[in-house]
Write a protein that holds these residues in place. Structure first.
Motif, PDB file in Angstrom:
ATOM      1  N   THR A  68     -62.276   9.945   0.768  1.00 12.30           N
ATOM      2  CA  THR A  68     -61.038   9.904   1.547  1.00 12.30           C
ATOM      3  C   THR A  68     -59.823  10.240   0.688  1.00 12.30           C
ATOM      4  O   THR A  68     -58.793  10.672   1.199  1.00 12.30           O
ATOM      5  CB  THR A  68     -60.829   8.523   2.202  1.00 12.30           C
TER       6      THR A  68
ATOM      7  N   ILE B 289     -59.987  16.613   5.163  1.00 11.25           N
ATOM      8  CA  ILE B 289     -59.305  15.370   4.768  1.00 11.25           C
ATOM      9  C   ILE B 289     -58.060  15.714   3.952  1.00 11.25           C
ATOM     10  O   ILE B 289     -56.973  15.183   4.195  1.00 11.25           O
ATOM     11  CB  ILE B 289     -60.244  14.449   3.966  1.00 11.25           C
TER      12      ILE B 289
ATOM     13  N   LEU C 226     -58.507   3.406   5.609  1.00 10.53           N
ATOM     14  CA  LEU C 226     -58.382   4.855   5.722  1.00 10.53           C
ATOM     15  C   LEU C 226     -59.677   5.461   6.252  1.00 10.53           C
ATOM     16  O   LEU C 226     -59.660   6.359   7.100  1.00 10.53           O
ATOM     17  CB  LEU C 226     -58.025   5.462   4.366  1.00 10.53           C
TER      18      LEU C 226
ATOM     19  N   LEU D 219     -60.168   7.802   9.533  1.00 11.71           N
ATOM     20  CA  LEU D 219     -60.819   9.110   9.495  1.00 11.71           C
ATOM     21  C   LEU D 219     -62.024   9.159  10.430  1.00 11.71           C
ATOM     22  O   LEU D 219     -62.307  10.201  11.033  1.00 11.71           O
ATOM     23  CB  LEU D 219     -61.248   9.452   8.064  1.00 11.71           C
TER      24      LEU D 219
ATOM     25  N   ARG E 104     -54.874  14.360   5.776  1.00 12.77           N
ATOM     26  CA  ARG E 104     -54.820  12.923   5.494  1.00 12.77           C
ATOM     27  C   ARG E 104     -53.395  12.361   5.490  1.00 12.77           C
ATOM     28  O   ARG E 104     -53.096  11.370   6.172  1.00 12.77           O
ATOM     29  CB  ARG E 104     -55.505  12.614   4.153  1.00 12.77           C
TER      30      ARG E 104
ATOM     31  N   TRP F  98     -51.831  12.331   8.910  1.00 15.03           N
ATOM     32  CA  TRP F  98     -52.501  11.351   9.765  1.00 15.03           C
ATOM     33  C   TRP F  98     -52.060   9.932   9.419  1.00 15.03           C
ATOM     34  O   TRP F  98     -51.792   9.121  10.302  1.00 15.03           O
ATOM     35  CB  TRP F  98     -54.020  11.476   9.631  1.00 15.03           C
TER      36      TRP F  98
END
Length: 345
Positions: A82, A328, A169, A173, A332, A335
């Motif tokens: 992640t 990702i 996280l 995801l 990321r 998000w």
């Protein structure tokens, strides 16, 4: 990832890496290894291992990036898929391909052109449930992301802050993988309306808020659903005294996201030779087979045996959500920003 054993080796504040006889490992708070296994490495290599634990995985990675020009150690363990792109984009690691890395299963390998990081372990971030709560309330535990927004699960779930916590996280995801770029925000609006509670990190969520864990029972936690790991149920059995015949917690298999943790030689490590020796050891059969019962993660190398407690109480999820590291990396930060304004404001 839920291990709580103390760090092994010397403890001179993590500044021993200038000493050629000491190799310093920087990691998150869940690092744990058997004393005899560390002792075997120290005897075989001639290096003393100094372990510096630096908070939750997200905090540890951020701190390592901030101190990369004058690192606290030689090897960093615990950056996962992640956060991997953040570490690589910031030049955290130098190239090294450990001896024995040819035994790492192909599905876990990344960065094969530069070898800046090496996969060490894997696990699944999943919602865990308190079996007793659901039995007492004659309620079926949730099985999927969709179930979590249903009225019967209102005010039951606790999760971690996606901007600071690795499992938090990972859960975010997982929802993005399940519902796509256009659907995950709507899902979180429903989850928020259904009373999801957000806390800073895994320790607080699992050991204080969750009613199904040993720690949560002592703390009188009142949330029977928590974002944790598929390997948390065997941990509840292993650490219990007396040991129960079945795990007191279960896993909602339709809520899982596959996590892989990596280690690498820090770019400005003082003891590169010792760091390379330690990375060789982390992929060795001895260490790979020691990890499950200490950090409650799965090995990534061919031939490493998994303990029977894992097979019985914590099998890997059959169809976890996954996401390409490039995706990702691309999404990321946005998000997390959107999630923060949506869920925490």
């Amino acid at each position: 990832m839920a291990g709580t054993l103390a760090a092994c080796g010397s403890s001179d504040g993590g500044q021993g890496s200038g000493d050629s006889k000491t190799v310093t490992l920087v990691s998150h708070d869940s690092w744990a290894a058997s004393k005899d296994v560390i002792a075997a490495f120290e005897k075989q290599s001639g290096y003393k291992v100094d372990v510096l634990k630096d908070g939750d995985a997200g905090q540890a990675v951020n701190k390592a990036i901030l101190t990369k020009d004058n690192p606290q150690g030689d090897v960093f363990f615990g950056v996962d898929n992640t956060l991997l792109s953040r570490a690589l984009d910031n030049g955290l690691f130098q190239s090294y391909e450990p001896k024995g890395s040819d035994k790492i299963k192909a599905g876990y390998r990344v960065d094969q052109d530069q070898h800046r990081v090496t996969p060490i372990d894997t696990g699944d971030i999943c919602v865990n449930y308190d079996k007793k709560y659901f039995a007492d309330h004659k309620l079926e535990p949730p099985k999927s992301f969709d179930d979590l927004v249903k009225p019967q699960y209102r005010n039951l779930l606790v999760t971690e802050n996606a901007s600071a916590s690795s499992p938090g996280l990972g859960f975010l995801l997982g929802t993005a993988a399940q519902y796509g770029d256009g659907g995950w925000e709507g899902y979180w609006k429903k989850l928020k309306a259904n009373g999801v509670k957000v806390v800073d990190g895994w320790e607080q969520a699992y050991n204080e808020e969750f009613s199904g864990s040993a720690g949560g029972k002592k703390a009188k936690g009142d949330r029977p659903l928590v974002v944790s790991y598929a390997s948390s149920p065997p941990a509840e059995v292993v650490f219990a005294d007396p040991k129960p015949s079945t795990a007191p917690t279960g896993v909602a298999e339709g809520t899982c996201f596959r996590q892989v943790e990596y280690a690498g030689l820090l770019s400005n490590a003082e003891n590169t030779k010792g760091g390379k020796a330690l990375l060789d050891f982390l992929v060795s059969k001895r260490f790979q087979e020691d990890m499950p019962m200490n950090m409650f993660v799965y090995p990534v190398t061919e031939g490493a045996q998994v303990p029977p407690e894992f097979v019985k109480y914590g099998p890997q999820a059959k169809g976890p959500e996954t996401m390409d590291p490039a995706k990702i990396a691309e999404h990321r930060d946005q998000w997390v920003k959107s999630w923060t304004s949506l869920v925490l404001k």
